[in-house]
Design an enzyme around this catalytic site. Structure first.
Site: not given
Length: 309
Positions: A52, A57, A82, A113
């Protein structure tokens, strides 16, 4: 390899998602992001098949590099990413950027997200107003974003679409226009924030649920009650908490860069009903990962607007 790394849940698309995965969230430091390649690879070598990540990120590229280095056939993996909150007006462009980052032909799951949109700034994913609050983009809504997500699904670039950080309130609003039912909802869940009502709602709608921050960090792991149960089973507090999740039918994506803890995290226990009820009793509606800031908001929206009250 733990048998739990091969156990799956069936999404409403018919696809199988491994119930234990690896979360790949790191700080905004590019050096730390780049380091993720090595520890994602150790997880893959240990048997993890569910990874994931997210554009925001900064780890889509390291994830892709680790997948390539592992030599594991793409079809044996389940990879989630996401749509970031600052790309809601450029969804088609964003999925292409994510695929390019990861060096993949498709993602198994693509999540919105956050329900809200943040102003686009190519140099800053978290732009702020002069008062320090997140700079929102109020010119559209998540219904419009979801319509674009449905187009991404139709393109074949992703196998399923879903949501993150939505609530019953925001999903009810989404369903007024949605043509495709989300396959997954990813939210913060742990023993201090059990989300029972939300889980029941998703079950009724046929939406699978993934818990992020599933252990509740040290705050929950160090709870004396959790510690007592862990001692009884000769296990770690993390193993007890993750087992509680899995017993509820919730997908978990704990993050660990340590090879030893990666292996520990997939050792799921068969908790007694008595112990499950004891853990259930820790509920206190306490958000630990995403809690209100000094303005009373979570990333720009009030708790009431998020439906998190």
């Amino acid at each position: 390899m733990s048998e739990w790394l091969t156990k799956t849940l069936t999404l409403n698309t018919g696809a199988q998602i491994p119930i234990v995965g690896l979360g790949v969230f790191v700080s905004r430091d590019p050096v730390e992001q780049a380091k993720a390649t090595s520890w994602v690879l150790t997880a893959l070598q240990a048997g993890y098949r569910h990874i994931d990540t997210a554009w925001i990120y900064g780890t889509e590229k390291p994830v892709g590099e680790a997948i390539k280095a592992s030599g594991i056939p793409r079809e044996e993996l389940f990879v989630t990413t996401k749509l970031p909150w600052n790309h809601t007006k450029r969804v088609q462009w964003s999925i292409d950027q994510s695929l390019k980052n990861a060096g993949l032909d498709y993602f198994d799951l693509y999540l919105v997200h956050w329900p809200h949109s943040v102003a686009y700034d190519e140099n800053e994913s978290r732009p702020r107003n002069p008062d320090g609050q997140i700079k929102l983009d109020e010119t559209g809504n998540f219904n419009d974003t979801w319509a674009e997500m449905e187009k991404v699904l139709a393109s074949g670039k992703v196998k399923a679409i879903g949501l993150s950080n939505f609530s019953i309130k925001t999903m009810e609003e989404l369903f007024k226009t949605a043509k495709v039912m989300p396959a997954m909802l990813q939210v913060e869940i742990h023993p201090y924030l059990a989300q029972d009502e939300l889980l029941a709602y998703c079950k009724e709608k046929g939406i699978a649920v993934t818990a992020y921050a599933p252990t509740g960090y040290a705050i929950v792991r160090e709870d004396p009650t959790v510690g007592e149960i862990a001692t009884h089973y000769g296990a770690t507090p993390t193993q007890v908490i993750l087992s509680w999740h899995v017993g509820r039918g919730v997908v978990v994506i704990p993050k660990s860069a340590d090879a030893g803890r990666q292996k520990e995290n997939c050792q799921i226990l068969n908790l007694s009903e008595v112990d499950v009820q004891i853990i259930n009793g820790l509920e206190r509606n306490q958000r630990i990962c995403n809690k209100p800031d000094e303005f009373g908001n979570v990333s720009g929206w009030s708790m009431e607007r998020l439906g998190w009250m």
